[in-house]
Design a protein around this motif. Structure first.
Motif: not given
Length: 358
Positions: A46-62
């Motif tokens: 969701d919009g609040n998902t964060r993983v240190n060191g990774y941008a939103e684009e990378q997380l959406k791809n993951a």
């Protein structure tokens, strides 16, 4: 080395005791299916998902990659391998360019324009390109028994089969962060070949030694068919653990390891046991490999030798080994680690498909 120390490495059970022990093991129920712990991961983003060191684009791809894996019933381990490869190929970005060896490579997985990976649009689509990769991974024989980097290389066929190894920890972090529940790939039925577990996770660390209860007592024998807290029992526990067998009835036992019916035996016979089974050996340390010392080598017992497990490989020609019963009394029959020169042991005994780095 004193005579009393030499006796500590002996870990072969008498035939009558071993037979009784194996009889008891056969009465136990089947082990719980690994699928209970290693099944597909549900992706939560969701919009609040964060993983240190990774941008939103990378997380959406993951998330797209993991969604493709879930659709194909890919295990958590398989999803993590897929993320690891995408990290190693593109940093989890959909790249519209290739490199020197592959100028026509595109997308998250840098798939080539050779017809095997679909159209240009397919290769540029995270879900579709991941689906192609996953299907190719699932077609690799026994891929779940390979080291993650080797499994990825079997699909990608890049020059360095260990290229992806440095991305594994980050892949685990991403998959855990995007999952609907936490899980561990270490020390469980999801255990990954090539990993050495998390320190002293030997299940019988408080069990009595054969010196305490007597060599002829069943109380001295572990479920693996060797004496508790000996070097060989710990090493065989690691073998079972890395091959996904972490509860009784264990897959690999002293009395049934070799196809010729002989016991795996004390440390002195382990190299012969590996040869009889057709498993590979070599001179290069690999994480999770069994370290084999022939009698008298590296300070081991001159009659029975010693075995341990590779916990970490360093860049300076040394490795960290872990094991049991590697120190003199009063610290015998306990867990130990030490840094050793890679040239010290007689051989490294690898698990199936645990390839030696050239």
């Amino acid at each position: 080395m004193s005579r009393s120390r030499r006796l500590l490495i002996i870990a072969v059970l008498p035939a009558t005791l071993l037979g009784a022990l194996l009889g008891m093991i056969l009465l136990l129920g089947p082990a719980e299916s690994a699928e209970a712990d290693c099944g597909p991961v549900s992706v939560v983003v969701d919009g609040n998902t964060r993983v240190n060191g990774y941008a939103e684009e990378q997380l959406k791809n993951a998330a797209a990659v993991m969604g493709a894996g879930k659709a194909l019933n890919l295990s958590a381990k398989g999803q993590t391998i897929t993320i690891m490869v995408a990290l190693g190929e593109s940093g989890l970005r959909v790249l519209d360019y290739g490199d020197g060896p592959g100028p026509d490579s595109r997308g998250l997985f840098q798939q080539r324009d050779n017809g095997a990976w679909g159209s240009y649009a397919d290769r540029m689509d995270p879900t579709i390109s991941a689906t192609y990769f996953i299907k190719a991974l699932q077609a690799v024989p026994d891929w779940e028994q390979l080291e993650p980097t080797i499994a990825g290389n079997k699909v990608q066929r890049n020059a360095d089969p260990y290229h992806y190894q440095k991305y594994w920890a980050e892949a685990v972090k991403i998959v855990q962060a995007l999952s609907d529940g936490k899980f561990s790939l270490e020390g469980s039925d999801c255990a990954i070949p090539g990993k050495s577990g998390a320190g002293d996770d030997y299940p019988w660390k408080d069990s009595p030694t054969w010196q305490q209860v007597g060599a002829g007592s069943a109380a001295a024998a572990s479920p693996l068919g060797m004496f508790y807290r000996e070097c060989v029992d710990f090493a065989l526990w690691r073998v079972n653990q890395q091959m996904g067998s972490t509860s009784a009835p264990f897959k690999f036992l002293n009395g049934s390891f070799r196809p010729d019916g002989q016991g795996l035996g004390s440390a002195v016979t382990w190299k012969a046991g590996w040869d009889a089974k057709g498993w590979p050996t070599g001179k290069t340390p690999r994480i999770g490999a069994v370290v084999w010392y022939a009698p008298g080598i590296g300070g081991s017992d001159p009659t029975f030798g010693h075995v341990a497990v590779v916990k970490e490989v360093k860049d300076d020609g040394t490795y960290v080994e872990e094991g049991y019963n590697g120190n003199p009394p009063p610290d015998d029959h306990n867990y130990y680690t030490r840094t050793v020169s890679s040239s010290a042991p007689s051989a490294f005994l690898y698990l199936p498909n645990q390839e030696e780095k050239k």
